[in-house]
Scaffold this motif. Sequence first.
Motif, PDB file in Angstrom:
ATOM      1  N   ILE A  85      -4.425  -5.079 -63.157  1.00  0.00           N
ATOM      2  CA  ILE A  85      -5.852  -5.463 -62.962  1.00  0.00           C
ATOM      3  C   ILE A  85      -6.361  -5.128 -61.693  1.00  0.00           C
ATOM      4  O   ILE A  85      -7.427  -4.840 -61.483  1.00  0.00           O
ATOM      5  CB  ILE A  85      -5.658  -6.868 -63.451  1.00  0.00           C
ATOM      6  CG1 ILE A  85      -5.678  -7.165 -65.068  1.00  0.00           C
ATOM      7  CG2 ILE A  85      -7.227  -7.579 -62.947  1.00  0.00           C
ATOM      8  CD1 ILE A  85      -5.214  -8.739 -65.321  1.00  0.00           C
ATOM      9  N   GLY A  86      -5.495  -5.491 -60.909  1.00  0.00           N
ATOM     10  CA  GLY A  86      -5.955  -5.470 -59.441  1.00  0.00           C
ATOM     11  C   GLY A  86      -6.016  -4.224 -59.019  1.00  0.00           C
ATOM     12  O   GLY A  86      -7.224  -3.881 -58.192  1.00  0.00           O
ATOM     13  N   THR A  87      -5.194  -3.292 -59.582  1.00  0.00           N
ATOM     14  CA  THR A  87      -5.473  -2.002 -58.958  1.00  0.00           C
ATOM     15  C   THR A  87      -6.492  -1.097 -59.910  1.00  0.00           C
ATOM     16  O   THR A  87      -7.346  -0.649 -59.087  1.00  0.00           O
ATOM     17  CB  THR A  87      -4.271  -1.037 -59.492  1.00  0.00           C
ATOM     18  OG1 THR A  87      -2.988  -1.633 -58.746  1.00  0.00           O
ATOM     19  CG2 THR A  87      -4.117   0.347 -59.119  1.00  0.00           C
ATOM     20  N   ALA A  88      -6.933  -1.493 -61.146  1.00  0.00           N
ATOM     21  CA  ALA A  88      -7.936  -0.873 -61.761  1.00  0.00           C
ATOM     22  C   ALA A  88      -9.380  -1.380 -61.193  1.00  0.00           C
ATOM     23  O   ALA A  88     -10.126  -0.582 -60.909  1.00  0.00           O
ATOM     24  CB  ALA A  88      -7.862  -1.235 -63.084  1.00  0.00           C
ATOM     25  N   LYS A  89      -9.277  -2.616 -60.785  1.00  0.00           N
ATOM     26  CA  LYS A  89     -10.301  -3.346 -60.072  1.00  0.00           C
ATOM     27  C   LYS A  89     -10.759  -2.664 -58.825  1.00  0.00           C
ATOM     28  O   LYS A  89     -11.954  -2.086 -58.440  1.00  0.00           O
ATOM     29  CB  LYS A  89     -10.341  -4.837 -59.919  1.00  0.00           C
ATOM     30  CG  LYS A  89     -10.323  -5.613 -61.079  1.00  0.00           C
ATOM     31  CD  LYS A  89     -11.880  -5.991 -61.528  1.00  0.00           C
ATOM     32  CE  LYS A  89     -12.719  -6.552 -60.287  1.00  0.00           C
ATOM     33  NZ  LYS A  89     -14.087  -6.593 -61.103  1.00  0.00           N
ATOM     34  N   ARG A  90      -9.699  -2.391 -58.055  1.00  0.00           N
ATOM     35  CA  ARG A  90      -9.870  -1.572 -56.776  1.00  0.00           C
ATOM     36  C   ARG A  90     -10.542  -0.128 -56.709  1.00  0.00           C
ATOM     37  O   ARG A  90     -10.982   0.132 -55.959  1.00  0.00           O
ATOM     38  CB  ARG A  90      -8.522  -1.550 -55.842  1.00  0.00           C
ATOM     39  CG  ARG A  90      -8.282  -3.081 -55.416  1.00  0.00           C
ATOM     40  CD  ARG A  90      -6.974  -2.974 -54.261  1.00  0.00           C
ATOM     41  NE  ARG A  90      -5.812  -2.507 -54.971  1.00  0.00           N
ATOM     42  CZ  ARG A  90      -5.100  -3.513 -55.535  1.00  0.00           C
ATOM     43  NH1 ARG A  90      -5.227  -4.762 -55.508  1.00  0.00           N
ATOM     44  NH2 ARG A  90      -3.943  -3.167 -56.028  1.00  0.00           N
ATOM     45  N   VAL A 142      -6.094 -14.225 -64.716  1.00  0.00           N
ATOM     46  CA  VAL A 142      -6.601 -12.808 -64.839  1.00  0.00           C
ATOM     47  C   VAL A 142      -8.370 -13.062 -64.154  1.00  0.00           C
ATOM     48  O   VAL A 142      -8.678 -12.104 -63.685  1.00  0.00           O
ATOM     49  CB  VAL A 142      -6.813 -12.738 -66.512  1.00  0.00           C
ATOM     50  CG1 VAL A 142      -7.994 -11.547 -66.654  1.00  0.00           C
ATOM     51  CG2 VAL A 142      -5.534 -12.171 -67.110  1.00  0.00           C
ATOM     52  N   GLU A 143      -8.897 -14.119 -64.389  1.00  0.00           N
ATOM     53  CA  GLU A 143     -10.110 -14.455 -63.653  1.00  0.00           C
ATOM     54  C   GLU A 143     -10.151 -14.588 -62.219  1.00  0.00           C
ATOM     55  O   GLU A 143     -10.871 -14.229 -61.562  1.00  0.00           O
ATOM     56  CB  GLU A 143     -10.583 -15.547 -64.290  1.00  0.00           C
ATOM     57  CG  GLU A 143     -10.993 -15.335 -66.103  1.00  0.00           C
ATOM     58  CD  GLU A 143     -11.615 -16.681 -66.435  1.00  0.00           C
ATOM     59  OE1 GLU A 143     -12.019 -16.789 -67.668  1.00  0.00           O
ATOM     60  OE2 GLU A 143     -11.295 -17.860 -66.043  1.00  0.00           O
ATOM     61  N   SER A 144      -9.134 -15.038 -61.756  1.00  0.00           N
ATOM     62  CA  SER A 144      -8.824 -15.012 -60.269  1.00  0.00           C
ATOM     63  C   SER A 144      -8.773 -13.753 -59.679  1.00  0.00           C
ATOM     64  O   SER A 144      -9.174 -13.489 -58.425  1.00  0.00           O
ATOM     65  CB  SER A 144      -7.505 -15.520 -59.836  1.00  0.00           C
ATOM     66  OG  SER A 144      -6.243 -15.097 -60.133  1.00  0.00           O
ATOM     67  N   LEU A 145      -8.440 -12.596 -60.505  1.00  0.00           N
ATOM     68  CA  LEU A 145      -8.467 -11.180 -59.923  1.00  0.00           C
ATOM     69  C   LEU A 145      -9.721 -10.554 -60.009  1.00  0.00           C
ATOM     70  O   LEU A 145     -10.101  -9.356 -59.835  1.00  0.00           O
ATOM     71  CB  LEU A 145      -7.427 -10.328 -60.516  1.00  0.00           C
ATOM     72  CG  LEU A 145      -6.128 -10.776 -60.155  1.00  0.00           C
ATOM     73  CD1 LEU A 145      -4.711 -10.095 -61.138  1.00  0.00           C
ATOM     74  CD2 LEU A 145      -5.724 -10.636 -58.687  1.00  0.00           C
ATOM     75  N   GLY A 146     -10.623 -11.305 -60.794  1.00  0.00           N
ATOM     76  CA  GLY A 146     -12.182 -10.683 -61.072  1.00  0.00           C
ATOM     77  C   GLY A 146     -12.487  -9.984 -62.254  1.00  0.00           C
ATOM     78  O   GLY A 146     -13.371  -9.270 -62.379  1.00  0.00           O
ATOM     79  N   ALA A 147     -11.289 -10.194 -63.227  1.00  0.00           N
ATOM     80  CA  ALA A 147     -11.471  -9.533 -64.581  1.00  0.00           C
ATOM     81  C   ALA A 147     -11.652 -10.595 -65.603  1.00  0.00           C
ATOM     82  O   ALA A 147     -11.817 -11.748 -65.332  1.00  0.00           O
ATOM     83  CB  ALA A 147     -10.020  -8.861 -64.996  1.00  0.00           C
ATOM     84  N   LYS A 148     -12.189 -10.110 -66.730  1.00  0.00           N
ATOM     85  CA  LYS A 148     -12.787 -10.856 -67.845  1.00  0.00           C
ATOM     86  C   LYS A 148     -11.499 -11.226 -68.578  1.00  0.00           C
ATOM     87  O   LYS A 148     -10.616 -10.163 -68.755  1.00  0.00           O
ATOM     88  CB  LYS A 148     -13.725 -10.309 -68.348  1.00  0.00           C
ATOM     89  CG  LYS A 148     -15.029  -9.869 -67.757  1.00  0.00           C
ATOM     90  CD  LYS A 148     -16.148  -9.254 -68.668  1.00  0.00           C
ATOM     91  CE  LYS A 148     -17.401  -8.845 -67.879  1.00  0.00           C
ATOM     92  NZ  LYS A 148     -18.281  -8.080 -68.754  1.00  0.00           N
ATOM     93  N   PHE A 149     -11.430 -12.415 -69.079  1.00  0.00           N
ATOM     94  CA  PHE A 149     -10.203 -12.703 -70.267  1.00  0.00           C
ATOM     95  C   PHE A 149     -10.850 -12.304 -71.518  1.00  0.00           C
ATOM     96  O   PHE A 149     -11.977 -12.849 -72.042  1.00  0.00           O
ATOM     97  CB  PHE A 149     -10.046 -14.131 -70.248  1.00  0.00           C
ATOM     98  CG  PHE A 149      -8.462 -14.322 -70.883  1.00  0.00           C
ATOM     99  CD1 PHE A 149      -7.551 -13.957 -70.229  1.00  0.00           C
ATOM    100  CD2 PHE A 149      -8.462 -14.987 -72.320  1.00  0.00           C
ATOM    101  CE1 PHE A 149      -6.260 -14.179 -71.051  1.00  0.00           C
ATOM    102  CE2 PHE A 149      -7.371 -15.034 -72.798  1.00  0.00           C
ATOM    103  CZ  PHE A 149      -6.247 -14.942 -72.186  1.00  0.00           C
ATOM    104  N   LEU A 150     -10.178 -11.563 -72.434  1.00  0.00           N
ATOM    105  CA  LEU A 150     -10.601 -11.045 -73.476  1.00  0.00           C
ATOM    106  C   LEU A 150     -10.457 -12.197 -74.770  1.00  0.00           C
ATOM    107  O   LEU A 150      -9.233 -12.789 -74.944  1.00  0.00           O
ATOM    108  CB  LEU A 150      -9.870  -9.940 -74.095  1.00  0.00           C
ATOM    109  CG  LEU A 150     -10.227  -9.168 -75.547  1.00  0.00           C
ATOM    110  CD1 LEU A 150     -11.565  -8.761 -75.343  1.00  0.00           C
ATOM    111  CD2 LEU A 150      -9.067  -8.250 -76.023  1.00  0.00           C
ATOM    112  N   ASP A 151     -11.483 -12.652 -75.457  1.00  0.00           N
ATOM    113  CA  ASP A 151     -11.475 -13.724 -76.071  1.00  0.00           C
ATOM    114  C   ASP A 151     -11.227 -13.202 -77.725  1.00  0.00           C
ATOM    115  O   ASP A 151     -12.249 -12.569 -78.198  1.00  0.00           O
ATOM    116  CB  ASP A 151     -12.718 -14.575 -76.037  1.00  0.00           C
ATOM    117  CG  ASP A 151     -12.828 -15.904 -77.281  1.00  0.00           C
ATOM    118  OD1 ASP A 151     -11.720 -15.972 -77.796  1.00  0.00           O
ATOM    119  OD2 ASP A 151     -13.863 -16.458 -77.126  1.00  0.00           O
ATOM    120  N   LEU A 152     -10.072 -13.559 -78.268  1.00  0.00           N
ATOM    121  CA  LEU A 152      -9.720 -12.932 -79.785  1.00  0.00           C
ATOM    122  C   LEU A 152     -10.103 -13.929 -80.625  1.00  0.00           C
ATOM    123  O   LEU A 152     -10.041 -13.815 -81.938  1.00  0.00           O
ATOM    124  CB  LEU A 152      -8.363 -12.584 -79.741  1.00  0.00           C
ATOM    125  CG  LEU A 152      -7.669 -11.340 -79.035  1.00  0.00           C
ATOM    126  CD1 LEU A 152      -6.569 -11.277 -79.078  1.00  0.00           C
ATOM    127  CD2 LEU A 152      -8.682 -10.205 -78.942  1.00  0.00           C
TER     128      LEU A 152
END
Length: 381
Positions: A191-196, A214-224
Amino acid sequence: MAEKAEATVVFGVLNETSEHESRVALTPDIVTRLRKSGVTCLIESGAGVASHYVDEDYTKAGAQVVSADDVIARADALGFVDRPSNELLARVKQGTWIIGMLGSFTDADYVAAIEKAGLVGVAMEKLPRQLSSAQSMDEMTSQNSVMGYKAAIVAANAYGSFLPMMTTAAGTIRPAKVLILGAGIAGLQAIGTAKRLGAVVTAYDVRPASKGEVESLGAKFLDLGLDFSKGQGEGGYARALSAEEQAQQQAAVDQKAAGFDIVITTAKVPGRKPPVLLTKAGVAGLHRGAVIVDCAASDLGGNVEGSSVGTQVTDNGVTIIGAPYLASGVSTTASNLLSRNVADVLAHFVRDGKLAIDLNEELDNAMVVAGRGEEAKKEEE
């Protein structure tokens, strides 16, 4: 400050370089570290070259560079990146300690072979990760961290467009949409690398605690739209889902995955077949040019149905990369971390100038899977 007495424990490392393996279980800085713990190091000539360490580096640090036969003959303990073959076990003298990821969760026959050979087996996969004193010994965490980083790099390299949004005179390129399945150590690094790299990142994990991570790294959490509220397993791992839960998860992920350009899967349950997170239907739903990196691919299967070790392109133009050896692709950093893990495990067992087991100590009791001694065998029986 007075010098320590001459070392009484000899630690040896062999050259494990192969088509898939570039790491080494001992780096020069760790040679210096072990000397302070009363350990002399032997290393096979050329063992560190693939990780960019030459024999002279080891000699300067105080290690003895010798032949493989000398390492085997003289070492009290041997450290490994990958577990030694049965043929190698047969060459090792009785009483030698074997330290590494021994596959003890699933391969009782291999553990029995170590025992039969009269060796002491220390299985690093059985490290009690919840112990604060064990953090520096946790090879799974250190190598999964490297793996997650490399997974994002491999995916970016295989993808036929930019990851970040780019505005040019010829128009604006939208950012790549990346989905990461499994938000453990490897997943969080991915996540961190893809965000960077500028991608728009979404991730999913069955563990309730992972949403905040997940959200602390700036990503969205997928709601299934599913509730696996008991997704946390022992020792910080995700628990294995029931067959019904797996089916629900697979169907939901298959549907959601169609909107992504890159999918990275990192979900492993130690000692078991990796859970299938993306089925063939999910792969078929991805657009032509999409890329999947399956970090869990192995002989037992992977997180992606039909994946295997290596690269394949489906009939609908989706690239699937089965990549269990990603940490080896960052061999210098991975070796630095791994050698620290192995060395700290070794140093833990150095007591009064020799290697010793205390089965009343939690870490010893957990990790020593062979050569526990006659009294321990009687108690277990």
